[in-house]
Design an enzyme around this catalytic site. Structure first.
Site, PDB file in Angstrom:
ATOM      1  N   HIS A  54       0.857  -1.187   0.000  1.00 29.42           N
ATOM      2  CA  HIS A  54       0.000   0.000   0.000  1.00 29.42           C
ATOM      3  C   HIS A  54       0.893   1.237   0.000  1.00 29.42           C
ATOM      4  O   HIS A  54       2.046   1.183   0.458  1.00 29.42           O
ATOM      5  CB  HIS A  54      -0.882   0.017   1.244  1.00 29.42           C
ATOM      6  N   GLU A  56       1.000   3.814   1.870  1.00 29.11           N
ATOM      7  CA  GLU A  56       1.520   4.174   3.191  1.00 29.11           C
ATOM      8  C   GLU A  56       2.694   3.283   3.580  1.00 29.11           C
ATOM      9  O   GLU A  56       3.699   3.775   4.113  1.00 29.11           O
ATOM     10  CB  GLU A  56       0.433   4.026   4.271  1.00 29.11           C
ATOM     11  N   CYS A  84      -6.121   1.877   5.891  1.00 27.58           N
ATOM     12  CA  CYS A  84      -6.743   0.629   6.322  1.00 27.58           C
ATOM     13  C   CYS A  84      -6.157   0.257   7.692  1.00 27.58           C
ATOM     14  O   CYS A  84      -5.182   0.879   8.148  1.00 27.58           O
ATOM     15  CB  CYS A  84      -6.482  -0.474   5.295  1.00 27.58           C
ATOM     16  N   CYS A  87      -2.297  -0.376   7.592  1.00 26.01           N
ATOM     17  CA  CYS A  87      -1.496   0.846   7.436  1.00 26.01           C
ATOM     18  C   CYS A  87      -1.589   1.736   8.670  1.00 26.01           C
ATOM     19  O   CYS A  87      -0.594   2.341   9.073  1.00 26.01           O
ATOM     20  CB  CYS A  87      -1.922   1.594   6.180  1.00 26.01           C
TER      21      CYS A  87
END
Length: 150
Positions: A54, A56, A84, A87
Site C-alpha cells: 500500500h 503508506e 486501512c 497501514c
C-alpha cells in the site's frame, strides 16, 4: 498556524500515478519535522504481487531507509485515503507524529471508522489525526478509477 503547508497535492500526484499503472489510486507522502518530503509512494500491490504494498507502507519503508531508523518521530504522513487497519497500525509502529488524510473509507478504513486503531487501548502510539484535506479531489480520483473499470 500561519506556517501550515499541505503536502496533499504531492500525495494526489502519487495517487494519479498509481492509477496510470492500473493500481488503486492511493498516494502517500512522508515529511520530516522541517517539512521536507523524505518519501513518496503510490499503491503497487499488483505490480509487486504484494498485498502489503500500500502507498503508506511503501512510503514508511522509504522514509525509514532515508532516515536510517525504524522510528519516524516528528514526521508526518499525508495520504489521499483513510488508511486501512494494516497501514494505521504501521503508522503507529513507526511513531509518526501526525497523519493527515483526504477521503474517508467507510468500507476499509481503520482510523475514523471500522476498528479505529488509535482508539484501541492496546495502541502503542496515537498520532495526531487530521482528515478531510482535499477529500473531494481524492474521492473523485477513486470514483473515476473504479467507474472506468465497471
Amino acid at each position: 498556524m500561519s506556517d501550515f503547508r499541505s503536502f496533499m497535492a504531492e500525495a494526489l500526484a502519487e495517487a494519479r500515478a498509481a492509477a496510470a499503472r492500473g493500481e488503486v489510486p492511493v498516494g502517500a507522502v512522508v515529511t520530516d519535522a522541517g517539512g521536507r518530503v523524505i518519501a513518496r509512494a503510490g499503491n503497487r500491490t499488483r505490480e509487486l504481487n504484494d498485498p502489503t504494498a500500500h502507498a503508506e507502507m511503501l512510503a514508511i519503508r522509504a522514509a525509514c531507509a532515508e532516515l536510517g531508523s525504524e522510528r519516524l518521530e516528528g514526521c508526518e504522513i499525508w495520504v489521499t485515503l483513510e488508511p486501512c487497519p494494516m497501514c494505521a497500525a504501521a503508522i503507529g509502529f513507526a511513531r509518526l507524529a501526525r497523519l493527515t488524510y483526504g477521503a474517508s473509507d467507510p468500507k476499509s478504513g481503520g482510523v475514523g471508522q471500522g476498528p479505529r486503531i488509535y482508539a484501541h487501548p492496546q495502541s502503542h502510539h496515537k498520532p495526531e489525526v487530521h482528515d478531510g484535506i482535499a477529500a473531494t479531489e481524492a474521492a473523485a480520483i477513486l470514483t473515476e478509477f473504479f467507474r472506468d473499470r465497471r
